[in-house]
Design a protein around this motif. Structure first.
Motif, PDB file in Angstrom:
ATOM      1  N   TYR A 163      36.545  42.847  38.686  1.00 29.07           N
ATOM      2  CA  TYR A 163      37.213  43.531  39.850  1.00 29.07           C
ATOM      3  C   TYR A 163      38.066  42.441  40.757  1.00 29.07           C
ATOM      4  CZ  TYR A 163      37.882  45.770  44.672  1.00 29.07           C
ATOM      5  OH  TYR A 163      38.253  46.227  45.749  1.00 29.07           O
ATOM      6  N   LEU A 180      42.003  42.478  41.428  1.00 32.42           N
ATOM      7  CA  LEU A 180      42.466  42.524  42.723  1.00 32.42           C
ATOM      8  C   LEU A 180      43.576  41.262  42.803  1.00 32.42           C
ATOM      9  CD1 LEU A 180      42.121  44.497  45.195  1.00 32.42           C
ATOM     10  CD2 LEU A 180      40.726  42.693  45.786  1.00 32.42           C
ATOM     11  N   LYS A 238      47.971  41.258  43.446  1.00 30.77           N
ATOM     12  CA  LYS A 238      48.678  41.099  44.740  1.00 30.77           C
ATOM     13  C   LYS A 238      49.533  39.866  44.346  1.00 30.77           C
ATOM     14  CE  LYS A 238      44.635  42.269  47.790  1.00 30.77           C
ATOM     15  NZ  LYS A 238      43.682  42.009  48.685  1.00 30.77           N
ATOM     16  N   THR A 280      46.316  51.089  46.292  1.00 34.57           N
ATOM     17  CA  THR A 280      45.915  49.791  47.036  1.00 34.57           C
ATOM     18  C   THR A 280      46.791  49.232  47.655  1.00 34.57           C
ATOM     19  OG1 THR A 280      43.843  49.680  45.429  1.00 34.57           O
ATOM     20  CG2 THR A 280      44.607  48.068  47.037  1.00 34.57           C
TER      21      THR A 280
END
Length: 558
Positions: free
Chosen positions: A300, A304, A308, A334
Motif C-alpha cells: 500500500y 500510494l 503521487k 484518491t
C-alpha cells in the motif's frame, strides 16, 4: 425522549472497534452508500451475530436467529411479496391471533400498523439484519418455486417481450417469464453473483451464477422458456433479437433495492441454441477506498507513493475479473481532489465519478483507445486513465503521454508484474522509451475470504507447513478454514479480497528494460529489490486467517 445510540457509538463503548476503525468505515459508507454494519462485517471487525445484538440494543426490540427457525412458507401468502421486499418485513411465525414478523431496522411504526390492517392480526416484531432478511426471502420466495409456476402456467404460450426487466418495484407473484427474468437477476444480486450464464443444452438450458469467482449450477429450465427470457434481456440491452448466431453485446441499467446496477449482456450462437451472459456491476462496490483493496501495508505504501508521482505510466495487470477496474478507479478517486484535470478513456464507462471527465469508446464513431488518447492529449489533462492497452499504437501514445508530463494509468493483460514490460517490448514499444516512462506494475488476483461466521482453526499438515518454510521462511502452527454455514451458503467463504504483486521500477530494472532483458532477469531483480510476489502475498493472507491455501493455489499456484 430517550436518544437512540448509533451503532458505531455502541460498538466503541463495548470495545468491539476503535474510533479510527469507525471513521474509516464511515468514510467508505459516505462514498458507497452501503450500510455501516455490512462494511464492518466485511472488514472482519464484527460478526453477523454481534450486529444483530447491537441492533437489538439500539431499538429495544428483541433479535431473532432466523437461521435456526423452521420457516413456515405458507405465511408468505399473508402479505404481498412487493410489500415484503420494499418494507423489509417477513412473517416468520403465528400463534393464535398474533403474527411474528422479522424486520430490518430502522423500524417504521406505520409499516407495522399496515401489517395489522392487512392481516387482522396483532404484530410482534423481531430484529434481523439485511443479510438475514435476504437469505430468508430467498427461501420463502425461492427461484425454484417461481420456475415451477412459470413452467406450469406459461409453457408454450407466446408472451410480450418489449418490457422493462428489473424495475424499481420487484416483480410480483404472477407466473410470467417477465417476472422469472426479474427473479433470476434479483436472485443473482442477492447471492452476490458477478455473472449470470444461460447455457443451452439439447432440451434444457442451465442457469449458472459466478459467485466469488466460482461457477455454480442454479437451475435447469425448458428451452422455450429460456428462449423467451433471452429475448427479453436482449430487448432491454438494445440487441437484435432476430440475430441468434452472430455474437452481440449490449447493456442496460436498473435499480435493485437501494443500489444502482449496470448489466452488460453478451450473446452468441452455439450448437444447441443461443448462449447469454450477464455481467452484474454494482456502481457502489466499484468505488472502493484504496486501503480496502487488500494490499499488504508495504504494498500500500509503495502504491500510494507511485500514484503521487507527477508523471510516468503505472500499469495494472491481471486476467478478466481480477479487479483491475476497481483498482484503477480507487487510484484516480484518491487523486480526485480538484487540483488536477483527470480524463479517462473506457470501454465501457462503468461508473460516473464526479469531477472526472470520462470518455466512452465508440469504434463506430471512430473513437478507439488510440484515437481517443490522441484527442485527450489536446484537452490539457494532468492525469489520464486508459481502460486497456490492446495494441502497439495505444501503447506508444500512452508511453509518449507519460513522457510529456502526464501521469498515465492503464490496464494490460499479462500473467505477473515482471512479464508486463516484456509484453510491451514484444508489442514494439521502444526499450528506451519504456525504460524512461514506466513507474511501476501492479499485478493482481481476487481470492475468496473465509466466512467470519464459520471460521475454524486447524493444525496444518506437513506439506502445508513446508510451503510456508519454502516461500516465507516461516514455521506455522495454525491455519484456518470455513466450515460452512447458512450465511455463506455452506461454501465456507464470504466475499473476496485482492492479492497483489507490486513491482516498483528502480534504476537496475530500468537498465534491464532498456537492454530488452528477458523476463527471468527482470523478475530476479524485482525479488532482489524486496518485491513481495503474489504467491508470498497470498500466503501472508493465509497465515492471517483471511483466506485459504486452496484459494492461493487456485489463483497463483503453489
Amino acid at each position: 425522549m430517550k436518544e437512540t445510540l448509533r451503532i458505531g457509538d455502541i460498538l466503541i463503548k463495548e470495545g468491539k472497534i476503535t474510533q479510527e476503525q469507525l471513521e474509516s468505515a464511515l468514510e467508505e459508507q459516505s462514498k458507497t452508500g452501503r450500510k455501516l454494519g455490512e462494511i464492518l462485517i466485511e472488514r472482519g471487525l464484527i460478526t453477523p451475530t454481534e450486529l444483530s445484538k447491537i441492533l437489538e440494543k439500539q431499538s429495544n426490540i428483541p433479535s431473532v436467529n432466523i437461521e435456526e427457525r423452521q420457516l413456515d412458507t405458507s405465511l408468505a401468502s399473508l402479505l404481498p411479496e412487493a410489500f415484503v421486499r420494499i418494507n423489509k418485513v417477513l412473517p416468520i411465525g403465528r400463534t393464535n391471533d398474533s403474527l411474528e414478523v422479522a424486520v430490518v431496522p430502522p423500524i417504521n411504526p406505520e409499516v407495522l400498523e399496515n401489517i395489522k390492517l392487512i392481516t387482522g392480526l396483532k404484530v410482534k416484531p423481531y430484529i434481523i439484519t439485511d443479510a438475514e432478511f435476504e437469505r430468508a426471502l430467498n427461501k420463502i420466495y425461492s427461484i425454484e418455486t417461481k420456475v415451477d409456476k412459470v413452467i406450469s402456467t406459461v409453457q408454450g404460450r407466446k408472451e410480450e417481450t418489449t418490457v422493462k426487466v428489473i424495475s424499481e418495484v420487484p416483480s410480483g407473484t404472477e407466473p410470467t417469464t417477465v417476472n422469472l427474468a426479474n427473479s433470476i437477476i434479483s436472485d443473482a444480486i442477492n447471492r452476490n453473483a458477478s455473472d449470470v450464464h444461460l447455457d443451452p443444452g439439447q432440451n434444457f438450458t442451465k442457469v449458472r451464477y459466478r459467485i466469488d469467482g466460482i461457477m455454480y449450477d442454479i437451475l435447469t429450465i425448458p428451452k422455450d422458456i429460456s428462449d423467451s427470457i433471452i429475448s427479453l434481456l436482449k430487448v432491454n440491452a438494445g440487441m437484435d433479437i432476430a440475430e441468434k448466431r452472430r455474437s452481440q453485446d449490449g447493456h442496460f441499467s436498473a435499480k435493485h433495492g437501494n443500489e444502482f446496477f449496470d448489466f452488460r449482456v453478451s450473446s452468441m450462437g452455439t450448437a444447441f441454441g443461443e448462449k447469454l451472459n450477464i455481467r452484474i456491476l454494482s456502481k457502489q462496490k466499484l468505488l472502493m477506498p484504496l486501503e480496502r483493496l487488500g494490499m499488504l501495508k508495504e504494498q500500500y505504501d509503495i502504491f500510494l507513493n507511485l500514484i503521487k508521482r507527477p508523471y510516468g505510466i503505472i500499469l495494472v495487470t491481471g486476467p478478466t475479473g481480477s479487479g483491475k477496474t476497481t483498482t484503477l478507479y480507487s487510484a484516480i478517486s484518491t487523486l480526485n481532489t480538484g487540483e488536477k484535470e483527470i480524463i479517462t478513456l473506457e470501454d465501457p464507462v462503468e461508473y460516473n465519478i464526479s469531477g472526472i471527465v470520462q470518455i466512452q469508446i465508440n469504434e463506430e464513431a471512430g473513437i478507439t483507445f488510440a484515437t481517443g488518447l490522441r484527442s485527450i492529449l489536446r484537452l490539457d489533462p494532468d492525469i489520464i486513465m486508459v481502460g486497456e492497452i490492446r495494441d502497439l499504437e495505444t501503447a506508444k501514445i500512452a508511453v509518449e503521454a507519460s513522457l510529456t508530463g502526464h501521469l498515465v494509468f492503464a490496464s494490460i493483460h499479462t500473467n505477473d508484474a515482471a512479464s508486463t514490460p516484456v509484453r510491451l517490448l514484444n508489442l514494439g514499444v521502444e526499450p528506451y522509451l519504456l525504460a524512461s516512462s514506466l513507474l511501476g506494475v501492479i499485478a493482481q488476483r481476487l481470492v475468496r475470504v473465509i466466512c467470519p461466521n464459520c471460521k475454524r482453526e486447524y493444525i496444518p499438515q506437513e506439506f502445508e507447513k513446508e510451503i510456508f518454510r519454502r516461500e516465507l521462511q516461516e514455521d506455522i502452527e495454525t491455519l484456518y478454514f470455513g466450515a460452512g454455514c447458512p450465511i455463506c451458503g455452506e461454501t465456507g467463504y464470504k466475499g473476496r479480497t485482492g492479492v497483489f504483486e507490486i513491482m516498483e521500477i528502480n534504476e537496475t530494472i530500468r537498465e534491464l528494460i532498456e537492454k530488452s532483458a528477458p523476463y527471468n532477469k527482470i523478475k530476479e531483480e524485482a525479488i532482489r529489490s524486496n518485491m513481495i510476489t503474489m504467491r508470498q502475498a497470498g500466503l501472508i493472507k493465509v497465515k492471517a486467517g483471511i483466506t485459504t491455501l486452496k484459494e492461493i493455489e487456485r489463483v497463483a499456484g503453489l
